[in-house]
Design a protein around this motif. Sequence first.
Motif, PDB file in Angstrom:
ATOM      1  N   MET A 175      -0.083  21.567  18.968  1.00  0.00           N
ATOM      2  CA  MET A 175      -1.479  21.211  18.704  1.00  0.00           C
ATOM      3  C   MET A 175      -1.535  19.832  18.060  1.00  0.00           C
ATOM      4  O   MET A 175      -0.913  19.598  17.021  1.00  0.00           O
ATOM      5  N   MET A 176      -2.274  18.927  18.687  1.00  0.00           N
ATOM      6  CA  MET A 176      -2.445  17.569  18.165  1.00  0.00           C
ATOM      7  C   MET A 176      -3.722  17.518  17.334  1.00  0.00           C
ATOM      8  O   MET A 176      -4.784  17.970  17.779  1.00  0.00           O
ATOM      9  N   ALA A 177      -3.628  16.961  16.145  1.00  0.00           N
ATOM     10  CA  ALA A 177      -4.793  16.863  15.267  1.00  0.00           C
ATOM     11  C   ALA A 177      -4.900  15.434  14.732  1.00  0.00           C
ATOM     12  O   ALA A 177      -3.941  14.664  14.776  1.00  0.00           O
ATOM     13  N   GLY A 178      -6.069  15.098  14.221  1.00  0.00           N
ATOM     14  CA  GLY A 178      -6.255  13.767  13.647  1.00  0.00           C
ATOM     15  C   GLY A 178      -7.713  13.369  13.603  1.00  0.00           C
ATOM     16  O   GLY A 178      -8.554  13.989  14.268  1.00  0.00           O
ATOM     17  N   LEU A 179      -8.022  12.349  12.841  1.00  0.00           N
ATOM     18  CA  LEU A 179      -9.398  11.855  12.767  1.00  0.00           C
ATOM     19  C   LEU A 179      -9.733  11.064  14.015  1.00  0.00           C
ATOM     20  O   LEU A 179      -8.854  10.543  14.701  1.00  0.00           O
ATOM     21  N   GLN A 180     -11.022  10.951  14.301  1.00  0.00           N
ATOM     22  CA  GLN A 180     -11.480  10.192  15.457  1.00  0.00           C
ATOM     23  C   GLN A 180     -11.085   8.724  15.275  1.00  0.00           C
ATOM     24  O   GLN A 180     -11.246   8.154  14.205  1.00  0.00           O
ATOM     25  N   GLY A 181     -10.531   8.148  16.341  1.00  0.00           N
ATOM     26  CA  GLY A 181     -10.150   6.738  16.279  1.00  0.00           C
ATOM     27  C   GLY A 181      -8.711   6.496  15.871  1.00  0.00           C
ATOM     28  O   GLY A 181      -8.244   5.352  15.853  1.00  0.00           O
TER      29      GLY A 181
ATOM     30  N   THR B 157      -4.562   2.242   8.171  1.00  0.00           N
ATOM     31  CA  THR B 157      -5.398   2.683   7.045  1.00  0.00           C
ATOM     32  C   THR B 157      -4.594   2.870   5.754  1.00  0.00           C
ATOM     33  O   THR B 157      -5.154   3.249   4.721  1.00  0.00           O
ATOM     34  N   GLY B 158      -3.285   2.614   5.812  1.00  0.00           N
ATOM     35  CA  GLY B 158      -2.461   2.623   4.604  1.00  0.00           C
ATOM     36  C   GLY B 158      -2.489   3.939   3.848  1.00  0.00           C
ATOM     37  O   GLY B 158      -2.192   4.997   4.388  1.00  0.00           O
ATOM     38  N   GLN B 159      -2.856   3.871   2.558  1.00  0.00           N
ATOM     39  CA  GLN B 159      -2.853   5.058   1.709  1.00  0.00           C
ATOM     40  C   GLN B 159      -3.811   6.133   2.188  1.00  0.00           C
ATOM     41  O   GLN B 159      -3.574   7.322   1.985  1.00  0.00           O
ATOM     42  N   ASP B 160      -4.887   5.736   2.854  1.00  0.00           N
ATOM     43  CA  ASP B 160      -5.822   6.728   3.402  1.00  0.00           C
ATOM     44  C   ASP B 160      -5.112   7.635   4.404  1.00  0.00           C
ATOM     45  O   ASP B 160      -5.397   8.831   4.492  1.00  0.00           O
ATOM     46  N   ALA B 161      -4.188   7.047   5.176  1.00  0.00           N
ATOM     47  CA  ALA B 161      -3.432   7.826   6.159  1.00  0.00           C
ATOM     48  C   ALA B 161      -2.624   8.910   5.462  1.00  0.00           C
ATOM     49  O   ALA B 161      -2.534  10.050   5.927  1.00  0.00           O
ATOM     50  N   VAL B 162      -2.041   8.576   4.320  1.00  0.00           N
ATOM     51  CA  VAL B 162      -1.240   9.533   3.557  1.00  0.00           C
ATOM     52  C   VAL B 162      -2.137  10.633   2.976  1.00  0.00           C
ATOM     53  O   VAL B 162      -1.785  11.819   3.009  1.00  0.00           O
ATOM     54  N   ASN B 163      -3.292  10.250   2.471  1.00  0.00           N
ATOM     55  CA  ASN B 163      -4.238  11.232   1.924  1.00  0.00           C
ATOM     56  C   ASN B 163      -4.727  12.197   2.993  1.00  0.00           C
ATOM     57  O   ASN B 163      -4.874  13.400   2.749  1.00  0.00           O
TER      58      ASN B 163
ATOM     59  N   ASP C 298       0.800  -1.214   0.000  1.00  0.00           N
ATOM     60  CA  ASP C 298       0.000   0.000   0.000  1.00  0.00           C
ATOM     61  C   ASP C 298       0.839   1.273   0.000  1.00  0.00           C
ATOM     62  O   ASP C 298       0.442   2.306   0.540  1.00  0.00           O
ATOM     63  N   VAL C 299       2.017   1.186  -0.614  1.00  0.00           N
ATOM     64  CA  VAL C 299       2.842   2.379  -0.801  1.00  0.00           C
ATOM     65  C   VAL C 299       2.286   3.143  -2.003  1.00  0.00           C
ATOM     66  O   VAL C 299       1.870   2.547  -2.995  1.00  0.00           O
ATOM     67  N   ASN C 300       2.266   4.457  -1.910  1.00  0.00           N
ATOM     68  CA  ASN C 300       1.748   5.322  -2.971  1.00  0.00           C
ATOM     69  C   ASN C 300       2.390   4.985  -4.327  1.00  0.00           C
ATOM     70  O   ASN C 300       3.607   4.835  -4.429  1.00  0.00           O
TER      71      ASN C 300
ATOM     72  N   ALA D  17     -10.346  18.079  18.857  1.00  0.00           N
ATOM     73  CA  ALA D  17     -11.395  17.122  18.484  1.00  0.00           C
ATOM     74  C   ALA D  17     -11.092  16.437  17.163  1.00  0.00           C
ATOM     75  O   ALA D  17     -10.526  17.038  16.249  1.00  0.00           O
ATOM     76  N   GLY D  18     -11.488  15.182  17.074  1.00  0.00           N
ATOM     77  CA  GLY D  18     -11.376  14.447  15.823  1.00  0.00           C
ATOM     78  C   GLY D  18     -12.762  14.254  15.226  1.00  0.00           C
ATOM     79  O   GLY D  18     -13.773  14.459  15.896  1.00  0.00           O
ATOM     80  N   ARG D  19     -12.812  13.928  13.985  1.00  0.00           N
ATOM     81  CA  ARG D  19     -14.083  13.603  13.323  1.00  0.00           C
ATOM     82  C   ARG D  19     -13.937  12.259  12.633  1.00  0.00           C
ATOM     83  O   ARG D  19     -12.832  11.752  12.471  1.00  0.00           O
ATOM     84  N   LEU D  20     -15.044  11.701  12.207  1.00  0.00           N
ATOM     85  CA  LEU D  20     -14.986  10.432  11.486  1.00  0.00           C
ATOM     86  C   LEU D  20     -14.408  10.630  10.093  1.00  0.00           C
ATOM     87  O   LEU D  20     -13.900   9.701   9.479  1.00  0.00           O
ATOM     88  N   HIS D  21     -14.509  11.860   9.588  1.00  0.00           N
ATOM     89  CA  HIS D  21     -13.916  12.183   8.293  1.00  0.00           C
ATOM     90  C   HIS D  21     -13.575  13.671   8.294  1.00  0.00           C
ATOM     91  O   HIS D  21     -14.044  14.435   9.138  1.00  0.00           O
ATOM     92  N   ILE D  22     -12.759  14.094   7.361  1.00  0.00           N
ATOM     93  CA  ILE D  22     -12.373  15.509   7.282  1.00  0.00           C
ATOM     94  C   ILE D  22     -13.567  16.349   6.846  1.00  0.00           C
ATOM     95  O   ILE D  22     -14.251  16.025   5.882  1.00  0.00           O
ATOM     96  N   ASP D  23     -13.858  17.411   7.608  1.00  0.00           N
ATOM     97  CA  ASP D  23     -14.950  18.309   7.210  1.00  0.00           C
ATOM     98  C   ASP D  23     -14.548  19.762   7.464  1.00  0.00           C
ATOM     99  O   ASP D  23     -13.544  20.050   8.111  1.00  0.00           O
ATOM    100  N   GLU D  24     -15.351  20.675   6.942  1.00  0.00           N
ATOM    101  CA  GLU D  24     -15.036  22.111   7.026  1.00  0.00           C
ATOM    102  C   GLU D  24     -15.015  22.610   8.467  1.00  0.00           C
ATOM    103  O   GLU D  24     -14.180  23.431   8.843  1.00  0.00           O
TER     104      GLU D  24
END
Length: 455
Positions: A106-112, A226-232, A43-45, A193-200
Motif C-alpha cells: 500500500m502506497m501512502a503520502g500527501l498530495q503532491g 519539505t525537509g523536517q516536514d517530511a520527517v514529521n 534541516d536535520v532534526n 489517495a493523498g490529501r493536502l494535509h494529514i486528516d482523520e
Amino acid sequence: MAFENLTEKLQNVFKNLRSKGRLTEEDVKTALKEVKMALLEADVNFRVVKQFVKSVEERAIGQDVMNGLNPGQMVIKIVNEEMIALMGSETTEIVMQPGKSITVIMMAGLQGAGKTTATAKIAGKLKTKGKKSLLVACDIYRPAAIEQLQINGRKQEVDVFSMGTDHRPPEIAAEAVKYAEKNGHNVVILDTAGRLHIDEDMMAELQEIKAEVSVHQTLLVVDAMTGQDAVNVAKEFDEKVGIDGVILSKMDGDTRGGAALSVKAVTGRPILYVSMGEKLSDMEQFYPDRMANRILGMGDVLSLIEKAQESIDLDEEKGREMAGRMKKGKFDFEDYLESMKQMRNMGGLSSILSMLPGLGIKGADLDSMIDEKQLKHMEAIVLSMTKEERRNPKLLNPRRKHRIAKGAGVDIAVVNRFIKQFEQSQKMMKQFGGGKKGRGMLGGFPGMGGGRFPF
C-alpha cells in the motif's frame, strides 16, 4: 542537487582538520560545532544532530585518535561511520511473501509528494526482479490520478486495475487482489489517495483498506524538498497507520537533505528508495553508506556503475567493438552519437560527474564547465552529416562543412572547431590505448567550456 550546500560546508571543515598535524580536544570540538551548524542548516532534526555530534565527539576525543598518525583523517572516518549508522547502516528491501503468495503493497503520502509516479517506479524496479505487478487505482477523489496511473502503467508495461470513482477504495483493493489471483500477478500495489494535509478521513480510509485486505508492506512517499516536514509526516503516518518503509521523492531538487538524515532516527523506519528525477527509471535503491559518501563529497562510484549497467543498452559485442575503436583512435561520429545517447540515459554529464570522488566540482562550477547548449549544437552538427560522413570524417571537405553548418544552424567556424577538437580527441584516445602519457579516455571532449571536460 540535494546536499550541495551541506557537502561544501563539511568539506571545508574537513579541509581544516586535515591541515593540522596534531589535534587537540579544542580542535575537534570547534570542528564539530561547525558540523552541527551545517547539519542544522540542512534541516536535520535538532535532536538527531545533538545525538550525532555527541556520538562523534565521544569517539573522536580518544587516545587512539588524538595520538594517531593522521588524526584529522580518523575524525572524518568517524563522521562517515556515524552518518551511515544514522541512516540505518544496512540497505533494506521490500519484504516479499514467500513462494507464489501475492504481496500487497500500500502506497501512502500527501498530495503532491509524487506517490502515483513512485507507485509506477516501484513496479518497474520489481519487474527487473521478475515480479509481475498489478497497479491499483484507489485514489477515487482525483480523476487525474487514475489516468496518470494508467499512463505510467503503460510506460512500464505493467497492468493497471481500476473501477473508476464510484466504488470505495477498500472494495477496489479487495477486487484487485481477486483479479491478481486469477491473472497470475504476484504483487499488488495500491495507489491510495493523498490529501493536502494529514486528516482523520485520510487515516481512516487507509485503516479500512488494511482491514479489508492483508497489506504486507505500507510504503510512505514523502517529498524530500519539505525537509523536517517530511520527517514529521512520516512520524505521524507511522503512529496512526503504521509504515514499513519510506520513499524519498524529489531528491534531485534543491533540497537541503535533512529528511534523508533524519527519517530513520526519528521514525525507526528505513528509507527504501530515493527518487532522483521525473523519468520512471529515475529511482535508486537507498544505500546508507553510499549516501553518506555523497554527502561527505567522497563520490558514489558503485551507484554510477549500476546506473550504467541499467541505462546502457549496448550489447556486449557492440560495446567491445566501440572500446576497441576508441583504443585505436578510430572512433567516429556514429560512436559520438551513441556516447551522447548513453550519457543522457544516465542522467547527463552533470549527474555522472557528481558521483565521481575527488573531482571537487559541483553545482555552479559544473554548470559553468558543461555548456549544455553547446553540446546540443555539437549533436546537431553530427546529425546534419550523412552516415558516410559520420563513419569517414575524411570526407568532410569545405563544401560539405558549409552544408552541415547550414543544416545545424551554426556558423562554419563552429563546425571547423568541433571537427578539429574531435580529431584531437581521436589522437588522445590512441595515445591512451597505446599506453602513452596523455589525458586518457576522459581528455578533451568537444563541447565543454573553459575546462575542456572529458569525452
